[in-house]
Write a protein that holds these residues in place. Structure first.
Motif, PDB file in Angstrom:
ATOM      1  N   GLU A  21       0.827  -1.204   0.000  1.00 33.98           N
ATOM      2  CA  GLU A  21       0.000   0.000   0.000  1.00 33.98           C
ATOM      3  C   GLU A  21       0.864   1.258   0.000  1.00 33.98           C
ATOM      4  O   GLU A  21       0.546   2.266   0.621  1.00 33.98           O
ATOM      5  N   THR A  24      -0.746   4.742  -0.778  1.00 37.46           N
ATOM      6  CA  THR A  24      -1.723   5.377   0.118  1.00 37.46           C
ATOM      7  C   THR A  24      -1.321   5.422   1.591  1.00 37.46           C
ATOM      8  O   THR A  24      -1.909   6.197   2.352  1.00 37.46           O
ATOM      9  N   LYS A  27      -0.642   8.843   3.533  1.00 37.60           N
ATOM     10  CA  LYS A  27      -1.828   9.650   3.785  1.00 37.60           C
ATOM     11  C   LYS A  27      -2.687   9.052   4.895  1.00 37.60           C
ATOM     12  O   LYS A  27      -3.213   9.773   5.762  1.00 37.60           O
ATOM     13  N   VAL A  28      -2.830   7.730   4.899  1.00 39.28           N
ATOM     14  CA  VAL A  28      -3.646   7.080   5.925  1.00 39.28           C
ATOM     15  C   VAL A  28      -3.053   7.319   7.310  1.00 39.28           C
ATOM     16  O   VAL A  28      -3.762   7.688   8.252  1.00 39.28           O
ATOM     17  N   ASP A  93      -5.724   1.378   2.442  1.00 42.48           N
ATOM     18  CA  ASP A  93      -5.894   1.772   1.047  1.00 42.48           C
ATOM     19  C   ASP A  93      -6.539   3.146   0.873  1.00 42.48           C
ATOM     20  O   ASP A  93      -6.891   3.530  -0.245  1.00 42.48           O
ATOM     21  N   ASP A  94      -6.758   3.878   1.965  1.00 43.49           N
ATOM     22  CA  ASP A  94      -7.317   5.232   1.929  1.00 43.49           C
ATOM     23  C   ASP A  94      -8.731   5.259   1.353  1.00 43.49           C
ATOM     24  O   ASP A  94      -9.123   6.219   0.684  1.00 43.49           O
ATOM     25  N   THR A  95      -9.514   4.218   1.629  1.00 44.36           N
ATOM     26  CA  THR A  95     -10.915   4.216   1.188  1.00 44.36           C
ATOM     27  C   THR A  95     -11.860   4.642   2.305  1.00 44.36           C
ATOM     28  O   THR A  95     -13.043   4.887   2.050  1.00 44.36           O
ATOM     29  N   ARG A 206     -10.394   3.417  -4.292  1.00 46.62           N
ATOM     30  CA  ARG A 206      -8.938   3.536  -4.251  1.00 46.62           C
ATOM     31  C   ARG A 206      -8.444   4.589  -5.238  1.00 46.62           C
ATOM     32  O   ARG A 206      -8.992   4.718  -6.340  1.00 46.62           O
ATOM     33  N   PRO A 207      -7.408   5.342  -4.852  1.00 49.10           N
ATOM     34  CA  PRO A 207      -6.834   6.316  -5.788  1.00 49.10           C
ATOM     35  C   PRO A 207      -6.121   5.614  -6.937  1.00 49.10           C
ATOM     36  O   PRO A 207      -5.801   4.421  -6.866  1.00 49.10           O
ATOM     37  N   SER A 210      -3.401   2.482  -7.017  1.00 46.82           N
ATOM     38  CA  SER A 210      -3.592   1.546  -5.908  1.00 46.82           C
ATOM     39  C   SER A 210      -4.509   0.419  -6.376  1.00 46.82           C
ATOM     40  O   SER A 210      -5.584   0.665  -6.933  1.00 46.82           O
TER      41      SER A 210
END
Length: 321
Positions: A21, A24, A27-28, A93-95, A206-207, A210
């Motif tokens: 990951e 992301t 950021k997470v 995964d920043d979701t 997901r961005p 990712s």
């Protein structure tokens, strides 16, 4: 030396299982450190090959490695290793929005729930953002199965955004090795009568760059097999009663014509059908007997589990004292 007020502050652990990951994870970690500055952020690296661990460590997370591949294996080790009053578990995964973390924790802190579930479906954001085919269908299928078997209707079973308290975390027997872990957590909470709160949260896909590690069909099959296995483990009398009913129905299907013919002629010309009918009915009675025996075992295990939960609560009170 910590002052009394600081010592009374509940400890919070943010648990992030990760596999590749790197896009992301920074950021997470940053988001959760900003939203929960009093929490310790743990990133458990599951054999990543893209530098995920190094990035997380550079952002201030406590990084540990879990060599056994699979999300369930990671969650099992996280719950064994980390001690905290409250846990927030989230994918790397920043979701899921870190801004919703305090809302997830609120029912736990208020002692109104033991597990809070981040519900992506009620507000429609999952359907808008997620473009992977059959994911919504699979979630609905699992929800309906749990409703039919356990009588509790989750709004979102497969969410990876949850919070739970110390007693729930330390008495959760994680058996699943992979993505079935969300289903196992949900069924365990319902079966053991833990208090459950559902908190609507926004979801974002997901961005770019990712990639999801979830395979819709193979992992979906594993989830369904997990539900069947836990049904056997947690509700054996119900399962084996249904099996017994089906077997006895087959026995009657083959046996009634034989009985009718015997009543009319006094003869049993269809001996194979008669033997098959007896075999099915006998197997049905045997299935029901197995269900009764296993139900007694499960009730004994449930009593032992309740005593273990009481012990964990007492342990927590001693820690606080």
């Amino acid at each position: 030396m910590r002052d009394t007020a600081a010592a009374d502050e509940p400890s919070i652990a943010v648990l992030i299982p990760c596999y590749n990951e790197a896009v992301t994870i920074a950021k997470v970690v940053d988001d959760f450190r900003r939203e929960l500055p009093e929490a310790t952020v743990y990133v458990y690296d599951n054999n990543s090959s893209d530098g995920t661990a190094d990035i997380a460590r550079a952002r201030g997370a406590v990084v540990r490695r879990e060599p056994r591949q699979g999300k369930g294996n990671v969650v099992r080790q996280m719950l064994r290793d980390v001690d905290a009053d409250y846990y927030v578990m989230v994918d790397g995964d920043d979701t899921y929005p870190a801004e919703a973390a305090r809302e997830l924790l609120a029912p736990l802190v208020a002692d109104e729930a033991d597990m809070a579930v981040g519900d992506r479906l009620s507000n429609g954001t999952y359907g808008e953002e997620n473009d992977r085919a059959f994911h919504g269908f699979g979630n609905d299928l699992v929800r309906r199965l749990i409703k039919a078997i356990y009588g509790f209707e989750f709004s979102d079973v497969m969410t990876g955004y949850r919070a739970f308290n110390y007693a729930f975390a330390k008495t959760m027997p994680v058996l699943s090795p992979a993505f079935e872990i969300e289903t196992e957590l949900s069924i365990h909470a319902v079966d053991k009568r833990w208090r459950i709160a559902e908190v609507p949260v926004a979801y974002r896909d997901r961005p770019e760059g990712s990639e999801s590690k979830l395979d819709t069909f193979s992992d979906g099959t594993k989830v369904l097999l997990t539900i069947a296995s836990l049904f056997k483990d947690y509700r054996p009398l119900a399962l084996f009663s249904w099996v017994a009913l089906a077997l006895c129905a087959l026995g009657l299907f083959f046996g009634v014509p034989v009985i009718v013919e015997f009543a009319q002629t006094g003869l049993v010309p269809k001996l194979p059908s008669a033997l098959l009918a007896v075999a099915f009915v006998f197997a049905g009675l045997l299935s029901f007997s197995c269900g009764l025996i296993l139900d007694t075992v499960v009730k004994g295990n449930r009593k032992a589990y309740e005593l273990e939960v009481t012990r964990v609560y007492e342990e927590k009170r001693r820690r606080k004292g």
